[in-house]
Design a protein around this motif. Structure first.
Motif, PDB file in Angstrom:
ATOM      1  N   THR B 171       0.867  -1.416  -0.023  1.00 40.15           N
ATOM      2  CA  THR B 171      -0.058  -0.172   0.048  1.00 40.15           C
ATOM      3  C   THR B 171       0.865   1.335  -0.037  1.00 40.15           C
ATOM      4  O   THR B 171       0.424   2.284  -0.761  1.00 40.15           O
ATOM      5  N   GLU B 172       1.969   1.298   0.662  1.00 41.81           N
ATOM      6  CA  GLU B 172       2.974   2.396   0.857  1.00 41.81           C
ATOM      7  C   GLU B 172       3.417   2.810  -0.557  1.00 41.81           C
ATOM      8  O   GLU B 172       3.344   3.780  -1.024  1.00 41.81           O
ATOM      9  N   MET B 175       0.456   4.181  -2.627  1.00 43.09           N
ATOM     10  CA  MET B 175       0.006   5.486  -2.266  1.00 43.09           C
ATOM     11  C   MET B 175       1.009   6.773  -2.651  1.00 43.09           C
ATOM     12  O   MET B 175       0.744   8.034  -2.544  1.00 43.09           O
ATOM     13  N   LEU B 178      -0.833   7.645  -5.373  1.00 42.51           N
ATOM     14  CA  LEU B 178      -2.298   8.161  -5.313  1.00 42.51           C
ATOM     15  C   LEU B 178      -2.426   8.732  -4.173  1.00 42.51           C
ATOM     16  O   LEU B 178      -3.189   8.391  -3.087  1.00 42.51           O
ATOM     17  N   PRO B 179      -1.315   9.900  -3.937  1.00 41.54           N
ATOM     18  CA  PRO B 179      -1.509  10.598  -2.483  1.00 41.54           C
ATOM     19  C   PRO B 179      -3.019  11.008  -1.953  1.00 41.54           C
ATOM     20  O   PRO B 179      -3.030  11.160  -0.737  1.00 41.54           O
ATOM     21  N   ASP B 180      -3.729  11.325  -2.772  1.00 48.37           N
ATOM     22  CA  ASP B 180      -4.947  11.992  -2.375  1.00 48.37           C
ATOM     23  C   ASP B 180      -6.216  10.862  -2.228  1.00 48.37           C
ATOM     24  O   ASP B 180      -7.236  11.456  -1.705  1.00 48.37           O
ATOM     25  N   VAL B 181      -6.157   9.564  -2.267  1.00 49.18           N
ATOM     26  CA  VAL B 181      -7.156   8.874  -2.095  1.00 49.18           C
ATOM     27  C   VAL B 181      -7.174   8.381  -0.657  1.00 49.18           C
ATOM     28  O   VAL B 181      -5.999   8.108   0.014  1.00 49.18           O
ATOM     29  N   VAL B 183      -7.440   6.245   2.608  1.00 51.75           N
ATOM     30  CA  VAL B 183      -7.040   4.802   3.098  1.00 51.75           C
ATOM     31  C   VAL B 183      -7.910   4.298   4.436  1.00 51.75           C
ATOM     32  O   VAL B 183      -8.096   5.246   5.074  1.00 51.75           O
TER      33      VAL B 183
END
Lengths: 303, 303
Positions: B171-172, B175, B178-181, B183
């Motif tokens: 996931t890291e 992400m 996709l920093p704005d999604v 979690v």
């Protein structure tokens, strides 16, 4: 106070404690290792959102807990002789005898068969098949797929292709990348209605005649092309099939021994790769379905 | 000569003609449009090869003709209420009533749910989960997958991830792209034994306890995450789940309503994307399984 009453109080207490533990476990944030994920992310789910999600889920959770396990009392055993090539014991109960054509022997193969099914590209629909040419996008899609097959660099032994125009044109695009792979056309892989579909579709209702004719042809093609390797095969082999969505989806169901009417529950991008592996012992695995990851997103289409 | 004899001769003749036609159709090259494929290819299959192939196939073809259609008398109907969210008629037999939490109404949704399941990357096996870190290759794989998810440019609403180390680390990597999604971690998507496997494996035999505990947890997760969209959902939604091969394969079987013990017949590359679409009416399609086409071939691994 008699024993019955004591038991009642104790069990009541236990139920209360269990309920509290359950509620606590739902209320508590999940225990998880420290995640190095941008922290503003975690904050995006406000207390309000969290509470909303919690209350939305609560009735679901309690419901599921009463019926949490899917029944496992009617498991249908894998049919090891699904392709009619399972070794049989001989009359002395010792040697393996393979019913492989006329060949019989005790040799056991060590190579797997890898079958790569390619769906044709996007095409212009027309009443006559000869007018069903690929669109410009369809050509591009298969160009990407040919390049990917080349890049995978597998020792392809043959490419079979359906004789319908869109499959022939798709094959042309692929062959520009694999000029040395032998090709073989076959009518048996043409599109059709392989089996009744469940759930049914409003805008696609094959007739009984179509199901009989296409169905027996496509089933025959399945038995011709999809079976375990010969007992003499020592190395893995790789074969390419350029054909059609219904044919590929039906083959997937039959090879995996899942109900054939489920073929309609799969969908395939144009030019995508579906990879079936068959081990020497007849075990089958679906490794890729509709793999179109080699195309830029804007080139992907289904219909 | 009586009628019986005449009939015998006529029918004998017909059978002979039918046999001739069948043999001719096998002997004839397939009719197909002119293929612009390098001609040396066609020549690679010599007359000898062709004759060999023909004679090898002949016994199979005759065999299949006697039993050419797969039985279609036991089709199990699709369960439209598989997720317990099928609209019901109200007491006046007119309005649709949705059993959606506490919400009831006659609104019909127009948006589909797209669920994208990502398998974690390659990892170093260890006895304790906290020591099961991704390998360098595993990190690279999920880096490619994150880049692909970004490139697909879909409006992701959330990313759920299993709390096992390899899923957290995967996931890291995602992400970073996709920093704005938002979690959300969840223990419910951790790896386990979801259901008995058929055919069984020699080196993986889950115990009854594992099947009971993991099985009910993973089934509960299925019911929590895999269901049709809310009747209020007007637009398509996209959710990402970073988890594990057994969980994803079991979800695929359950969502497609195919026997759950078949989960072992699918295999998934590390970092691959499996895409399930759920329509507002509860129809389900598997669009991708194990899509790893966004990775260079040398970065692909399964175990």
């Amino acid at each position: 106070m008699n024993t019955r009453k004591v038991l009642k109080i104790v069990s009541g207490g236990l139920i209360a404690v269990a309920t509290l533990i359950e509620v606590r476990s739902i209320l508590q944030p999940n225990h998880h290792p420290v995640v190095k994920i941008p922290t503003h992310n975690q904050q995006q789910r406000s207390v309000f959102t969290w509470a909303k999600t919690f209350f939305e889920r609560f009735p679901k959770l309690t419901k599921v807990q009463a019926d949490s396990t899917f029944p496992r009392d009617d498991i249908k055993p894998w049919d090891w002789n699904w392709d009619n090539k399972e070794p049989q014991l001989d009359s002395d109960n010792r040697l393996h005898v393979f019913s492989w054509g006329d060949k019989k022997g005790s040799v056991k193969g060590t190579g797997s068969r890898h079958l790569l099914f390619i769906r044709h590209g996007q095409y212009h629909y027309a009443d006559s098949d000869k007018d069903c040419h690929l669109t410009q996008l369809g050509r591009e899609q298969l160009n990407f797929t040919g390049a990917r097959l080349k890049q995978l660099n597998l020792p392809y032994s043959i490419l079979y292709y359906s004789t319908m125009t869109r499959a022939v044109e798709s094959t042309e695009e692929i062959m520009r990348h694999l000029p040395d792979v032998p090709v073989e056309p076959t009518d048996s892989l043409c599109e059709g209605a392989p089996f009744p579909l469940e759930p049914p579709l409003e805008n696609y209702k094959p007739t009984e005649d179509e199901l009989d004719n296409d169905g027996s042809r496509i089933e025959k093609a399945f038995r011709t092309y999809v079976h375990r390797p010969s007992p003499n095969q020592s190395k893995d082999s790789y074969e390419i099939f350029v054909c059609h969505a219904n044919v590929i989806r039906y083959f997937v169901c039959r090879a995996l021994q899942i109900p054939p009417e489920a073929w309609i529950r799969f969908s395939l991008d144009h030019g995508s790769i579906t990879w079936i592996v068959i081990r020497p012992n007849g075990r089958v695995a679906l490794r890729w379905l509709g793999n179109s990851g080699h195309m830029p997103p804007e080139k992907i289409s289904i219909s």
